[in-house]
Design a protein around this motif. Structure first.
Motif, short mmCIF file in Angstrom:
data_model
loop_
_atom_site.label_atom_id
_atom_site.label_comp_id
_atom_site.label_asym_id
_atom_site.label_seq_id
_atom_site.Cartn_x
_atom_site.Cartn_y
_atom_site.Cartn_z
N CYS A 121 0.85 -1.18 0.00
CA CYS A 121 0.00 0.00 0.00
C CYS A 121 0.89 1.24 0.00
O CYS A 121 2.05 1.16 0.41
N VAL A 123 0.21 3.73 1.86
CA VAL A 123 0.08 4.28 3.20
C VAL A 123 -0.20 3.10 4.12
O VAL A 123 -0.73 2.08 3.66
N CYS A 125 -2.44 2.29 7.15
CA CYS A 125 -3.51 2.75 8.02
C CYS A 125 -3.48 1.88 9.27
O CYS A 125 -3.53 0.65 9.16
N CYS A 128 -5.96 -1.02 9.89
CA CYS A 128 -6.22 -1.92 8.75
C CYS A 128 -6.45 -3.36 9.19
O CYS A 128 -5.66 -3.93 9.93
N ARG A 197 -7.09 3.16 -2.23
CA ARG A 197 -7.01 4.38 -1.43
C ARG A 197 -6.18 5.44 -2.17
O ARG A 197 -6.01 6.55 -1.68
#
Ligand SMILES: *Cc1c(COP(=O)(O)O)cnc(C)c1O
Ligand code: SF4
Length: 339
Positions: A121, A123, A125, A128, A197
């Motif tokens: 990814c 980012v 999170c 998650c 995202r």
């Protein structure tokens, strides 16, 4: 020039790949960039052990300096609370291991399969549900998705393929075009859904070539973005979403209900309105999956229901997201409150 100032300078010519490579991974550097004292996030370092900090500069640019409670910062910054062991919170809260049809492909629900198209990814999170996902066991092999595609080709009741990950839009334009073309050659596949995202955390990724690929396929394309707070959607993100809209792509949003980030009627209202004005319909508001390390983001169910009722009094029905939770073994995501 001090390092913290250099880090804040935008560089408009940087490619999305470079922006990704330059993502911030040091918690102290991030706090310095935002003029936040290190003491505001004491003892958080150990939380990085299995799931390090990762955030692109363009996402940090949307945070308020000097604000430890910033709703964007809280989504990605390490916290010592992640280290707390809380009963009921596990590493595979939604039963993905049992739904794995073949490595890299989850088949949980009727008519649709989810392809783990990438392991990474842009980012990280902190809430998650895949933060402990054993991606190495789901690595696409050298002959790229062949067994997943064979499974999809044989399953004539499958009409929709969901690209997920990781973030599927981290694949190159060329790889995505190849995947789309292989999927559209399977005649029973009608829809392609992309869970990403990137329009929110790395909008420059939405290249003309990508839009072209998605605009030209015979598949109906739906792109589900993931924004949790109105501050995530600013001018650049709106431009990127508009570009997708003009490529004839349906846009939906899913959010996660997160304590201290979006657990207010006002912030959820603002998010829905901002999304709609950017051409995106709110789809799901996910009740937090009980993944270990994320218990401090949990909002209790009574409060979650009250929030949705508050939204129903404030917004047209189509701007009220469906509050759902995922229970391992169920045939769909389950609504917590009927609409
Ligand atoms: C969430 C999910 C889907 C999609 O569910 P919808 O209710 O159609 O959005 C499909 N497969 C898996 C494995 C999922 O987790
Ligand atoms: S972008 Fe999605 S999959 Fe990746 S860490 Fe965030 S919530 Fe998880």
């Amino acid at each position: 020039m001090p390092k913290s100032v250099v880090n804040k300078l935008p560089n408009l010519s940087t490619s999305w790949q470079q922006q990704l490579a330059q993502a911030i991974t040091s918690p102290l550097q991030l706090l310095d960039m935002l003029d936040i004292p290190h003491s505001a996030f004491a003892n958080c370092g150990q939380a990085a052990d299995n799931f390090p900090l990762k955030v692109p500069h363009c996402y940090v640019d949307k945070m308020q300096p000097g604000t430890p409670d910033d709703p964007l910062l809280k989504q990605i910054m390490l916290s010592s609370q992640e280290l707390e062991q809380v009963a009921g919170y596990s590493h595979d809260p939604v039963g993905d291991q049992n739904a794995t049809a073949i490595p890299g492909l989850l088949h949980k629900y009727h008519g649709r399969v989810l392809l783990i198209a990438t392991q990474t990814c842009a980012v990280h999170c902190r809430y998650c549900f895949r933060r402990h996902f054993p991606y190495t066991e789901h690595q696409p092999s050298r002959n790229q998705w062949q067994s997943a595609l064979d499974y999809i080709a044989e399953g004539t009741e499958i009409s929709e393929v969901i690209l997920s990950g990781g973030d599927p839009l981290l694949l190159s334009d060329q790889k995505l075009a190849e995947l789309v073309s292989r999927l559209e050659s399977i005649s029973h596949i009608k829809r392609l859904r992309i869970h990403t995202r990137l329009p929110v955390v790395l909008p420059d990724r939405i290249s003309d070539e990508l839009c072209q690929t998605l605009a030209c396929t015979r598949l109906e394309v739906c792109l589900v973005i993931h924004a949790n707070h109105a501050n995530e959607i600013q001018a650049t993100e709106i431009d990127c979403l508009q570009k997708l809209r003009s490529s004839n792509i349906s846009l939906l949003n899913q959010s996660v209900l997160l304590a201290g980030i979006n657990d207010k009627v006002d912030s959820l209202t603002e998010l829905s309105e901002k999304l709609f004005s950017a051409g995106v319909l709110p789809y799901y508001l996910h009740y937090l999956d009980p993944v270990s390390g994320a218990a401090h983001f949990n909002v209790n169910k009574d409060k979650a229901i009250a929030l949705i009722k508050g939204l129903q009094l404030r917004l047209p029905g189509y701007l009220v997201p469906r509050l759902v939770e995922e229970i391992a073994g169920e045939g769909s995501k389950l609504p917590i409150i009927g609409l």
